[in-house]
Design a protein around this motif. Structure first.
Motif, PDB file in Angstrom:
ATOM      1  N   PRO A 388      -9.745   4.328 -15.492  1.00 42.03           N
ATOM      2  CA  PRO A 388     -10.135   4.520 -14.088  1.00 42.03           C
ATOM      3  C   PRO A 388      -9.150   5.405 -13.338  1.00 42.03           C
ATOM      4  O   PRO A 388      -7.958   5.431 -13.648  1.00 42.03           O
ATOM      5  N   ILE A 389      -9.672   6.100 -12.348  1.00 43.09           N
ATOM      6  CA  ILE A 389      -8.813   6.908 -11.480  1.00 43.09           C
ATOM      7  C   ILE A 389      -8.187   6.029 -10.399  1.00 43.09           C
ATOM      8  O   ILE A 389      -7.127   6.331  -9.856  1.00 43.09           O
ATOM      9  N   TRP A 390      -8.866   4.903 -10.087  1.00 42.33           N
ATOM     10  CA  TRP A 390      -8.361   3.978  -9.056  1.00 42.33           C
ATOM     11  C   TRP A 390      -9.055   2.641  -9.221  1.00 42.33           C
ATOM     12  O   TRP A 390     -10.182   2.565  -9.710  1.00 42.33           O
ATOM     13  N   HIS A 391      -8.352   1.564  -8.831  1.00 42.72           N
ATOM     14  CA  HIS A 391      -8.994   0.250  -8.747  1.00 42.72           C
ATOM     15  C   HIS A 391      -8.573  -0.412  -7.443  1.00 42.72           C
ATOM     16  O   HIS A 391      -7.499  -0.115  -6.887  1.00 42.72           O
ATOM     17  N   VAL A 392      -9.411  -1.305  -6.966  1.00 43.55           N
ATOM     18  CA  VAL A 392      -9.109  -1.982  -5.701  1.00 43.55           C
ATOM     19  C   VAL A 392      -9.824  -3.324  -5.658  1.00 43.55           C
ATOM     20  O   VAL A 392     -10.892  -3.507  -6.246  1.00 43.55           O
ATOM     21  N   SER A 393      -9.200  -4.286  -4.978  1.00 39.48           N
ATOM     22  CA  SER A 393      -9.836  -5.583  -4.708  1.00 39.48           C
ATOM     23  C   SER A 393      -9.902  -5.755  -3.203  1.00 39.48           C
ATOM     24  O   SER A 393      -8.880  -5.648  -2.518  1.00 39.48           O
ATOM     25  N   VAL A 394     -11.097  -5.975  -2.681  1.00 45.30           N
ATOM     26  CA  VAL A 394     -11.298  -6.024  -1.228  1.00 45.30           C
ATOM     27  C   VAL A 394     -11.349  -7.471  -0.758  1.00 45.30           C
ATOM     28  O   VAL A 394     -12.167  -8.256  -1.223  1.00 45.30           O
ATOM     29  N   ASN A 395     -10.449  -7.808   0.165  1.00 47.94           N
ATOM     30  CA  ASN A 395     -10.420  -9.149   0.742  1.00 47.94           C
ATOM     31  C   ASN A 395     -11.362  -9.191   1.942  1.00 47.94           C
ATOM     32  O   ASN A 395     -11.173  -8.474   2.918  1.00 47.94           O
ATOM     33  N   LYS A 396     -12.372 -10.049   1.847  1.00 53.05           N
ATOM     34  CA  LYS A 396     -13.322 -10.157   2.969  1.00 53.05           C
ATOM     35  C   LYS A 396     -13.310 -11.555   3.571  1.00 53.05           C
ATOM     36  O   LYS A 396     -14.239 -11.955   4.257  1.00 53.05           O
ATOM     37  N   MET A 397     -12.225 -12.329   3.281  1.00 48.59           N
ATOM     38  CA  MET A 397     -12.234 -13.738   3.669  1.00 48.59           C
ATOM     39  C   MET A 397     -11.189 -14.154   4.687  1.00 48.59           C
ATOM     40  O   MET A 397     -11.439 -15.023   5.499  1.00 48.59           O
ATOM     41  N   SER A 398      -9.982 -13.587   4.634  1.00 51.94           N
ATOM     42  CA  SER A 398      -8.959 -14.118   5.539  1.00 51.94           C
ATOM     43  C   SER A 398      -7.946 -13.062   5.949  1.00 51.94           C
ATOM     44  O   SER A 398      -7.695 -12.093   5.230  1.00 51.94           O
ATOM     45  N   SER A 399      -7.356 -13.301   7.114  1.00 53.76           N
ATOM     46  CA  SER A 399      -6.340 -12.423   7.662  1.00 53.76           C
ATOM     47  C   SER A 399      -4.961 -12.848   7.165  1.00 53.76           C
ATOM     48  O   SER A 399      -4.806 -13.877   6.507  1.00 53.76           O
ATOM     49  N   ASN A 400      -3.951 -12.035   7.489  1.00 52.41           N
ATOM     50  CA  ASN A 400      -2.549 -12.324   7.133  1.00 52.41           C
ATOM     51  C   ASN A 400      -2.347 -12.410   5.621  1.00 52.41           C
ATOM     52  O   ASN A 400      -1.656 -13.301   5.124  1.00 52.41           O
ATOM     53  N   THR A 401      -2.974 -11.509   4.878  1.00 48.99           N
ATOM     54  CA  THR A 401      -2.773 -11.466   3.432  1.00 48.99           C
ATOM     55  C   THR A 401      -2.181 -10.122   3.024  1.00 48.99           C
ATOM     56  O   THR A 401      -2.434  -9.104   3.676  1.00 48.99           O
ATOM     57  N   ILE A 402      -1.391 -10.164   1.965  1.00 48.19           N
ATOM     58  CA  ILE A 402      -0.782  -8.951   1.410  1.00 48.19           C
ATOM     59  C   ILE A 402      -1.024  -8.969  -0.095  1.00 48.19           C
ATOM     60  O   ILE A 402      -0.660  -9.933  -0.773  1.00 48.19           O
ATOM     61  N   ALA A 403      -1.659  -7.926  -0.618  1.00 51.01           N
ATOM     62  CA  ALA A 403      -1.856  -7.794  -2.057  1.00 51.01           C
ATOM     63  C   ALA A 403      -1.208  -6.492  -2.502  1.00 51.01           C
ATOM     64  O   ALA A 403      -1.460  -5.436  -1.919  1.00 51.01           O
ATOM     65  N   LEU A 404      -0.349  -6.585  -3.512  1.00 54.36           N
ATOM     66  CA  LEU A 404       0.385  -5.420  -3.992  1.00 54.36           C
ATOM     67  C   LEU A 404      -0.131  -5.004  -5.367  1.00 54.36           C
ATOM     68  O   LEU A 404      -0.390  -5.862  -6.217  1.00 54.36           O
ATOM     69  N   ALA A 405      -0.271  -3.710  -5.574  1.00 58.63           N
ATOM     70  CA  ALA A 405      -0.749  -3.192  -6.859  1.00 58.63           C
ATOM     71  C   ALA A 405      -0.018  -1.899  -7.186  1.00 58.63           C
ATOM     72  O   ALA A 405       0.507  -1.222  -6.293  1.00 58.63           O
ATOM     73  N   ASP A 406       0.014  -1.563  -8.468  1.00 61.19           N
ATOM     74  CA  ASP A 406       0.581  -0.280  -8.870  1.00 61.19           C
ATOM     75  C   ASP A 406      -0.292   0.857  -8.348  1.00 61.19           C
ATOM     76  O   ASP A 406      -1.512   0.729  -8.265  1.00 61.19           O
ATOM     77  N   THR A 407       0.341   1.982  -8.040  1.00 64.29           N
ATOM     78  CA  THR A 407      -0.412   3.201  -7.761  1.00 64.29           C
ATOM     79  C   THR A 407      -0.934   3.747  -9.097  1.00 64.29           C
ATOM     80  O   THR A 407      -0.448   3.355 -10.160  1.00 64.29           O
ATOM     81  N   PRO A 408      -1.904   4.666  -9.070  1.00 65.75           N
ATOM     82  CA  PRO A 408      -2.410   5.217 -10.336  1.00 65.75           C
ATOM     83  C   PRO A 408      -1.307   5.812 -11.222  1.00 65.75           C
ATOM     84  O   PRO A 408      -1.396   5.762 -12.447  1.00 65.75           O
ATOM     85  N   SER A 409      -0.234   6.347 -10.600  1.00 66.85           N
ATOM     86  CA  SER A 409       0.889   6.892 -11.379  1.00 66.85           C
ATOM     87  C   SER A 409       1.760   5.780 -11.963  1.00 66.85           C
ATOM     88  O   SER A 409       2.614   6.029 -12.812  1.00 66.85           O
ATOM     89  N   ARG A 410       1.556   4.553 -11.466  1.00 66.45           N
ATOM     90  CA  ARG A 410       2.222   3.323 -11.926  1.00 66.45           C
ATOM     91  C   ARG A 410       3.696   3.220 -11.550  1.00 66.45           C
ATOM     92  O   ARG A 410       4.370   2.267 -11.945  1.00 66.45           O
ATOM     93  N   ASP A 411       4.216   4.164 -10.781  1.00 63.20           N
ATOM     94  CA  ASP A 411       5.616   4.049 -10.367  1.00 63.20           C
ATOM     95  C   ASP A 411       5.765   3.735  -8.884  1.00 63.20           C
ATOM     96  O   ASP A 411       6.859   3.411  -8.419  1.00 63.20           O
ATOM     97  N   GLY A 412       4.670   3.801  -8.136  1.00 60.11           N
ATOM     98  CA  GLY A 412       4.683   3.418  -6.735  1.00 60.11           C
ATOM     99  C   GLY A 412       3.927   2.113  -6.533  1.00 60.11           C
ATOM    100  O   GLY A 412       3.474   1.490  -7.495  1.00 60.11           O
ATOM    101  N   ILE A 413       3.812   1.706  -5.277  1.00 67.44           N
ATOM    102  CA  ILE A 413       3.083   0.473  -4.947  1.00 67.44           C
ATOM    103  C   ILE A 413       2.117   0.764  -3.812  1.00 67.44           C
ATOM    104  O   ILE A 413       2.470   1.448  -2.842  1.00 67.44           O
TER     105      ILE A 413
END
Length: 445
Positions: A388-413
């Motif tokens: 994949p060129i990109w992946h994402v998980s969309v939170n549609k349930m609650s506020s005040n959440t933080i989800a961290l993932a690798d960037t496609p280059s895998r060295d950023g966040i």
């Protein structure tokens, strides 16, 4: 907001290629699964076009990929048989082979245009399928074609059986089957530990933990930290961190500390008053138990530890990162392993009570929740037409959440953050944040 139209092409149930044996028809979840809320987590993967040049070949290519996905789901469900069943109560799955729910759709734009500035509301509306439409399916897939031949594959599974590590096990096995490697001896097979790991409690059988779906208006946005900016953040805290912890801060710790700090500052901007804040951060228990559980253990093997900012002075970045690590170490050393063995049910129920008491005694505290997908091999999700060129998980349930993932280059966040809409408008203007993060840049940047 860009204009986009989508059209559903087909909907169908996909059953396991081999029926589930009668002796496996009732699957008992573990106590950890039982106390987990029943909702569908999601992940959407975007794939660039194959070598297709005409509308006809785009349609044929999509049809061929869809067929491959459907056949591989059917074979994979024979291994992951509870996912072909239906949840009976908070601790039981009826493995009735009703199957997964599969949706084909198409959208009227090119993938490159969509990924130039991803829109999370459009992802929810046009690339995901809600569990309400799927007759209780625990495994839902929506496969979508773009006009250029690019595709999106959105996967949704019931959280009762899949935390993120379990989802990765499912993806590794499924992609292996889809690529035609199902006879390979290294094909990933799941470990359904369920009640063998930790039996559910009869007195809890009627209910799951509740999930407080936010009634307030909140928005989701994406903040990207390059590798060089993460190094700048680390440099701010490294000297004091090494002095106190005799180790180095992680990239997740420094990024999370900055985001949490800026969110707390934003809430003060909105109200005029500083409010204490608690951050709950999810930990994968598999490797933190003795003996460790296999990576392929299916179910919920996660637990949150907490860090509290009681006063404004607690928001100093190096202080926050050090306290995060201390809390993490304390959890690993004192709590993680108590969730295994004869004393586990009491330890778990005690930890739940302790958390409830803390929140009851601090009703005015702001609660943030964080999970990290960094280092999980999500960018290796190859069904036979590339990664994949990109992946994402969309939170549609609650506020005040933080989800961290690798960037496609895998060295950023990249961080996906939810706040109420007024707070987000202020958060996006925070000068300290903007020194390090770019707001929702193009995936091609």
């Amino acid at each position: 907001m860009m204009e986009i139209k989508s059209e559903i092409i087909s909907r169908q149930a996909i059953k396991p290629s081999i029926p589930t044996p009668p002796e496996l028809k009732t699957f008992k979840l573990s106590l950890l699964d039982q106390i987990s809320p029943s909702f569908h987590g999601n992940m959407t993967f975007f794939y660039p076009a194959s070598n297709v040049t005409t509308i006809v070949s785009v349609a044929d290519d999509f049809s061929e990929k869809s067929k491959r996905l459907q056949e591989s789901i059917s074979k994979t469900l024979s291994l992951f048989y509870p996912l072909a069943g239906r949840l009976q109560d908070s601790a039981t799955i009826d493995c009735n082979d009703d199957g997964a729910f599969f949706v084909e759709s198409k959208v009227n734009i090119q993938l490159s245009k969509f990924l130039t500035q991803p829109d999370f509301n459009l992802i929810m509306d046009h690339f995901m399928t809600t569990s309400e439409l799927s007759t209780g399916a625990m495994f839902i897939v929506r496969f979508t074609s773009f006009t250029c031949g690019g595709v999106a594959m959105s996967l949704s599974t019931n959280h009762k059986l899949t935390d993120l590590a379990a989802l990765v096990t499912l993806l590794r096995s499924w992609t292996s089957v889809s690529r035609g490697l199902s006879d390979d001896p290294v094909t990933i097979t799941p470990d359904f530990m369920g009640e063998k790991f930790l039996a559910p409690r009869d007195e809890l059988s009627a209910t799951s933990a509740s999930l407080n779906i936010s009634s307030e208006k909140f928005v989701l946005n994406r903040f990207v930290f390059s590798a060089s900016k993460i190094e700048e953040l680390k440099a701010q805290v490294e000297q004091e961190f090494q002095k106190q912890m005799q180790s180095y801060p992680s990239r997740v710790e420094v990024v999370l500390a900055l985001l949490w700090k800026c969110a707390v500052v934003t809430k003060k901007q909105k109200t005029g008053l500083f409010t204490p804040s608690v951050l709950f951060q999810a930990v994968n228990l598999r490797k933190r138990m003795s003996p460790p559980l296999p990576d392929t253990a299916m179910g919920n093997f996660i637990w949150p530890f907490m860090v509290v900012a009681w006063e404004e002075k607690d928001l100093e970045l190096k202080e926050m990162v050090i306290r995060m690590r201390k809390s993490f170490n304390e959890f690993n050393n004192t709590k993680a392993n108590t969730f295994r063995g004869a004393g586990a049910p009491l330890a778990m129920m005690g930890a739940l009570k302790e958390r409830a008491e803390f929140l009851k005694n601090n009703r005015n505290i702001d609660v943030f929740k964080c999970s990290s997908w960094c280092k999980f091999p999500l960018y290796d999700t190859d069904f036979g037409w590339g990664k994949p060129i990109w992946h994402v998980s969309v939170n549609k349930m609650s506020s005040n959440t933080i989800a961290l993932a690798d960037t496609p280059s895998r060295d950023g966040i990249e961080a996906l953050l939810t706040l109420d809409d007024e707070e987000m408008a202020l958060f996006e203007q925070n000068e300290e944040l903007l020194k390090y993060a770019i707001i929702n840049p193009s995936i091609y940047a």
